[in-house]
Design a protein around this motif. Structure first.
Motif, mmCIF file in Angstrom:
data_model
loop_
_atom_site.group_PDB
_atom_site.id
_atom_site.type_symbol
_atom_site.label_atom_id
_atom_site.label_comp_id
_atom_site.label_asym_id
_atom_site.label_seq_id
_atom_site.Cartn_x
_atom_site.Cartn_y
_atom_site.Cartn_z
ATOM 1 N N VAL A 193 45.491 38.675 36.955
ATOM 2 C CA VAL A 193 44.468 37.633 36.971
ATOM 3 C C VAL A 193 45.113 36.318 37.372
ATOM 4 C CG1 VAL A 193 42.825 36.311 35.596
ATOM 5 C CG2 VAL A 193 43.074 38.770 35.217
ATOM 6 N N ASN A 194 44.591 35.730 38.447
ATOM 7 C CA ASN A 194 45.107 34.441 38.908
ATOM 8 C C ASN A 194 44.535 33.309 38.056
ATOM 9 O OD1 ASN A 194 46.460 35.723 41.062
ATOM 10 N ND2 ASN A 194 44.615 35.636 42.325
ATOM 11 N N GLY A 195 45.400 32.445 37.544
ATOM 12 C CA GLY A 195 44.929 31.298 36.773
ATOM 13 C C GLY A 195 44.287 31.722 35.467
ATOM 14 N N ASP A 196 43.203 31.028 35.101
ATOM 15 C CA ASP A 196 42.569 31.274 33.805
ATOM 16 C C ASP A 196 41.395 32.251 33.852
ATOM 17 O OD1 ASP A 196 40.656 29.799 35.090
ATOM 18 O OD2 ASP A 196 40.658 28.115 33.681
ATOM 19 N N GLY A 197 41.182 32.892 35.010
ATOM 20 C CA GLY A 197 40.115 33.890 35.106
ATOM 21 C C GLY A 197 38.720 33.304 35.193
ATOM 22 N N SER A 198 38.629 32.032 35.567
ATOM 23 C CA SER A 198 37.314 31.368 35.588
ATOM 24 C C SER A 198 36.625 31.430 36.947
ATOM 25 C CB SER A 198 37.466 29.902 35.164
ATOM 26 O OG SER A 198 38.290 29.199 36.085
ATOM 27 N N ALA A 199 37.268 31.993 37.981
ATOM 28 C CA ALA A 199 36.646 32.080 39.301
ATOM 29 C C ALA A 199 35.384 32.937 39.226
ATOM 30 C CB ALA A 199 37.620 32.673 40.311
ATOM 31 N N VAL A 200 34.289 32.414 39.784
ATOM 32 C CA VAL A 200 32.977 33.042 39.653
ATOM 33 C C VAL A 200 32.534 33.629 40.991
ATOM 34 C CG1 VAL A 200 30.521 32.589 39.248
ATOM 35 C CG2 VAL A 200 32.245 31.587 37.740
ATOM 36 N N THR A 228 17.107 35.874 58.948
ATOM 37 C CA THR A 228 18.349 36.032 58.196
ATOM 38 C C THR A 228 18.075 35.862 56.709
ATOM 39 O OG1 THR A 228 19.675 35.187 60.039
ATOM 40 C CG2 THR A 228 20.690 35.139 57.848
ATOM 41 N N TYR A 229 18.639 36.768 55.915
ATOM 42 C CA TYR A 229 18.421 36.746 54.466
ATOM 43 C C TYR A 229 19.735 36.902 53.711
ATOM 44 C CZ TYR A 229 13.498 37.539 55.591
ATOM 45 O OH TYR A 229 12.219 37.423 56.098
ATOM 46 N N ASN A 230 19.893 36.096 52.677
ATOM 47 C CA ASN A 230 20.960 36.332 51.716
ATOM 48 C C ASN A 230 20.489 37.391 50.727
ATOM 49 O OD1 ASN A 230 22.529 34.304 52.829
ATOM 50 N ND2 ASN A 230 21.911 32.767 51.339
ATOM 51 N N VAL A 231 21.346 38.365 50.468
ATOM 52 C CA VAL A 231 21.029 39.403 49.498
ATOM 53 C C VAL A 231 22.144 39.421 48.460
ATOM 54 C CG1 VAL A 231 20.807 41.884 49.156
ATOM 55 C CG2 VAL A 231 19.627 40.792 51.061
ATOM 56 N N GLY A 232 21.818 38.996 47.247
ATOM 57 C CA GLY A 232 22.784 38.956 46.152
ATOM 58 C C GLY A 232 22.049 38.975 44.837
ATOM 59 N N SER A 233 22.809 38.856 43.756
ATOM 60 C CA SER A 233 22.180 38.861 42.433
ATOM 61 C C SER A 233 21.589 37.500 42.086
ATOM 62 C CB SER A 233 23.205 39.253 41.370
ATOM 63 O OG SER A 233 24.147 38.211 41.174
ATOM 64 N N GLY A 234 22.124 36.442 42.712
ATOM 65 C CA GLY A 234 21.713 35.093 42.372
ATOM 66 C C GLY A 234 22.347 34.574 41.097
ATOM 67 N N ALA A 235 23.259 35.374 40.530
ATOM 68 C CA ALA A 235 23.941 34.985 39.285
ATOM 69 C C ALA A 235 25.442 35.118 39.479
ATOM 70 C CB ALA A 235 23.481 35.853 38.122
ATOM 71 N N GLY A 236 26.189 34.314 38.770
ATOM 72 C CA GLY A 236 27.640 34.347 38.884
ATOM 73 C C GLY A 236 28.290 34.981 37.667
ATOM 74 N N SER A 237 29.370 35.731 37.914
ATOM 75 C CA SER A 237 30.177 36.303 36.836
ATOM 76 C C SER A 237 31.630 35.953 37.106
ATOM 77 C CB SER A 237 30.018 37.823 36.771
ATOM 78 O OG SER A 237 28.672 38.182 36.514
ATOM 79 N N SER A 238 32.302 35.401 36.108
ATOM 80 C CA SER A 238 33.714 35.075 36.261
ATOM 81 C C SER A 238 34.563 36.332 36.098
ATOM 82 C CB SER A 238 34.132 34.036 35.217
ATOM 83 O OG SER A 238 34.128 34.620 33.921
ATOM 84 N N PRO A 265 38.257 29.873 46.218
ATOM 85 C CA PRO A 265 37.064 29.141 45.784
ATOM 86 C C PRO A 265 36.797 29.336 44.294
ATOM 87 C CG PRO A 265 36.645 30.414 47.782
ATOM 88 C CD PRO A 265 37.971 30.848 47.280
ATOM 89 N N GLY A 266 36.357 28.274 43.629
ATOM 90 C CA GLY A 266 36.041 28.380 42.214
ATOM 91 C C GLY A 266 34.754 29.132 41.956
ATOM 92 N N ILE A 267 33.793 29.012 42.884
ATOM 93 C CA ILE A 267 32.497 29.645 42.671
ATOM 94 C C ILE A 267 31.840 29.965 44.007
ATOM 95 C CG2 ILE A 267 31.444 27.351 42.415
ATOM 96 C CD1 ILE A 267 29.358 28.668 40.578
ATOM 97 N N LEU A 268 31.308 31.188 44.126
ATOM 98 C CA LEU A 268 30.543 31.617 45.293
ATOM 99 C C LEU A 268 29.370 32.450 44.800
ATOM 100 C CD1 LEU A 268 33.407 32.728 47.740
ATOM 101 C CD2 LEU A 268 31.999 30.673 47.928
#
Length: 303
Positions: A193-200, A228-238, A265-268
């Protein structure tokens, strides 16, 4: 509708074939080499994106194409950029040409949310500018531009799906986070795990991803247009969220090795609201617990 699925022997491709069959379509599996049976496929056709004659044979008598074949590893693309542009971009050009020659005018294309790079605005919407951070994303963007140009010429109706992290089920890539975390519960490996595991990150269940492609076939725009459509959960998990979910599912502790922070990146997170509204689709199975439980059940059943 008879739908050719390129890359049908892959992780997402197999799921797309099954989803299309479930919706009443006739999926035709395009593979580079014959292997295991592909559940739901009406027929199997052997072809290669870089072999134009085989592509022309593959698209015969089909009504639409779901194009998933290609190379997908971002880090590998940095080391072998020409290979990625050759397969992902030139291969798509070859497919478009074969479709035009064969009178096939409907396409759903598998692209990537990494095209947006690392924007400050999260979740990421389709109106963000393209900023591909590696050759993989660049090769997909170039393919998108070719698809849109073919639509502009009145030769194609296309729907582009940009995904991020597809997960769950029988994931064949042991380098991805969830398979690595599950492996780290056995004592045979540790999860670095890189760093503190907070990358989302945004994780999308494989079945939800597949259903988006089937929904795309049913909601293609008019000839001469693309969407064009984004397909994802719309939620972040670290990373830490994933570890906790794996420990809940398995009842075992994940062995973790802490490493220095990495330049990442910290969050995507993807914003799928347009796809939800316009494709009659939803990421209903994409909570991190559901994804991890499904992955763990698949691993358990194989042992």
């Amino acid at each position: 509708m008879r739908v050719l699925v390129t890359g049908a022997n892959g992780y997402v491709g197999r799921a797309v074939v099954a989803s299309l069959a479930h919706r009443g379509h006739e999926p035709i599996a395009m593979v580079r080499t014959r292997g295991k049976e592909i559940a739901g496929a009406e027929r199997v056709r052997v072809a290669d994106l870089l072999d134009h004659e085989s592509l022309c044979r593959a698209v015969q008598d089909v009504d639409a194409v779901c194009h998933l074949a290609g190379l997908t590893r971002a880090r590998e693309s940095v080391e072998h950029p020409l290979r990625y542009f050759r397969v992902n971009t030139a291969g798509t050009l070859g497919l478009l040409d074969a479709m035009a020659r064969g009178g096939v005018h409907r396409l759903v294309f598998a692209s990537t949310g990494s095209i947006y790079g690392t924007p400050d605005r999260q979740p990421m919407t389709e109106d963000l500018p393209a900023a591909p951070p590696h050759p993989y994303a660049g090769s997909k963007l170039a393919a998108e531009l070719a698809i849109e140009a073919q639509c502009g010429a009145g030769e194609l109706s296309a729907l582009i799906i940009r995904m991020l992290n597809v997960a769950g089920g029988d994931d064949p890539d042991p380098t991805r986070l969830i398979p690595r975390a599950i492996s780290a519960t056995t004592g045979e490996s540790v999860l670095a795990v890189n760093g503190d595991g907070s990358a989302v990150r945004d994780y999308l269940h494989i079945a939800d991803a597949a259903d988006a492609f089937a929904a795309g076939i049913d909601h293609l725009p008019a000839l001469g247009h693309s969407a064009t459509y984004n397909v994802g959960s719309g939620a972040g998990s670290s990373v830490n969220d994933v570890i906790v979910a794996v420990e809940r599912a398995t009842g075992q502790r994940v062995s973790v090795e802490s490493r220095p922070p990495a330049a990442e990146p910290g969050i995507l997170i993807s914003d799928p609201s347009r796809a939800i509204a316009e494709l009659e689709w939803s990421p209903g199975r994409s909570s991190i617990d559901a994804i991890v439980q499904d992955a763990w059940s698949t691993v358990s059943a194989s042992h």
